[in-house]
Design a protein around this motif. Sequence first.
Motif, short mmCIF file in Angstrom:
data_model
loop_
_atom_site.label_atom_id
_atom_site.label_comp_id
_atom_site.label_asym_id
_atom_site.label_seq_id
_atom_site.Cartn_x
_atom_site.Cartn_y
_atom_site.Cartn_z
N ARG A 110 1.27 3.35 -9.58
CA ARG A 110 0.10 3.30 -8.18
C ARG A 110 0.18 5.16 -7.67
NH1 ARG A 110 -3.57 4.04 -7.33
NH2 ARG A 110 -4.76 4.02 -5.17
N TRP A 156 5.60 -0.71 -9.19
CA TRP A 156 4.41 -1.16 -9.53
C TRP A 156 4.14 0.44 -8.18
CZ3 TRP A 156 1.94 0.37 -4.06
CH2 TRP A 156 0.97 -0.60 -4.25
N GLU A 209 -1.09 6.98 -11.17
CA GLU A 209 -2.63 6.73 -11.25
C GLU A 209 -3.30 7.81 -10.14
OE1 GLU A 209 -4.16 2.93 -12.27
OE2 GLU A 209 -3.92 2.53 -9.71
N GLN A 210 -3.06 7.59 -8.61
CA GLN A 210 -3.46 8.31 -7.94
C GLN A 210 -3.46 9.23 -7.39
OE1 GLN A 210 -5.15 6.99 -4.14
NE2 GLN A 210 -5.78 8.91 -5.13
N GLU A 267 0.95 -1.33 0.15
CA GLU A 267 0.15 -0.27 -0.05
C GLU A 267 1.18 0.88 0.38
OE1 GLU A 267 -2.53 0.36 3.42
OE2 GLU A 267 -3.57 2.27 2.86
#
Length: 280
Positions: A96, A92, A99-100, A40
């Motif tokens: 991520r 990754w 994208e966020q 995360e």
Amino acid sequence: AKLKGRNNYCIYEQEMNQANEEALLIENHLRKAIDNNELELFFQPKMDLSTRQINGMEALLRWNSPMFGNIPPDKFIPIAEDTGLIIKIDNWVIERACEQNKEWNSSWYSSPLRVAVNISPLHFRLPNFHNVIENVLEKTGLDPNLLEIEITENSFIDHIEECIECLNKLRNMGITVAIDDFGKGYSSLNYLRKFPIHSLKIDRSFIHEVAKNREDIAIVKAITYLAHELNLKVVAEGIETREVIEVLEEIGCDEIQGYYVSRPLPKKEFEAIYRRLPYQ
Ligand code: C2E
Ligand code: CA
Ligand code: CA
Ligand code: CA
């Protein structure tokens, strides 16, 4: 005395084996962590010191493993680097984070937010690194100006020409590059002259006691002066008190990051706090 030496040696060897076994175990679980959705990103805001606006954030990796619980990145990143797994992990993270950030910039935040990602030296030195970035930007549609890369000084240790070439490509794409943990390693002033970078992030070991310690003030002042003369921005990390902010403001530091502003936050909390702020 001889006997004691022998024993110490044995204990040392035993500890080494235990450490290796632990690393192996972590590696095996880390291999599956991405596919199992155990990774995360947390986001720690960066504040412009002159306007007090949040103008970006650093993406920081968290691994919640069913086997080990929460393992700090300082523990698993080095293992990922030793085993080459870091390439997959960094990829990754980049995707991520982009994208966020695309989502945040196109929905609720009132001024542009730049996201910073940490790139391991190993990854940065791959000949196709800029392609990786290019693909992610295309896929996510994030404006390249809203992506920043943080690399440490030891990314430059060898392959200097290749590093410069890669940095030039990134710059031409519009991406900014910060030198992370500046001053902590075996810094060479040489690359400040040669490398197309945008900011220096002063290591938090110099910031922590800057309000009390004369040597630290001198060092932070000197780095700030040098950076500004070279047209680089200065970011201070690890700000934990108001006193430190005041000293940094007086010195002329550009941006700050640290627990005093905010801890790194999971997506939901970051949104809950920052979408409400009346920044214009
Ligand atoms: P870093 O890049 O220097 O990240 C800053 C670290 O300082 C973070 O630790 C952050 O939580 C911590 N920090 C922020 N403000 C304060 C403060 O006011 N006081 C103190 N004492 N600490 C503060 P974290 O998240 O545990 O990350 C540790 C390191 O792991 C990072 O250091 C970075 O080198 C590495 N790392 C984290 N995420 C990634 C990632 O996605 N990819 C790679 N390659 N490395 C990562
Ligand atoms: Ca960093
Ligand atoms: Ca750092
Ligand atoms: Ca670091």
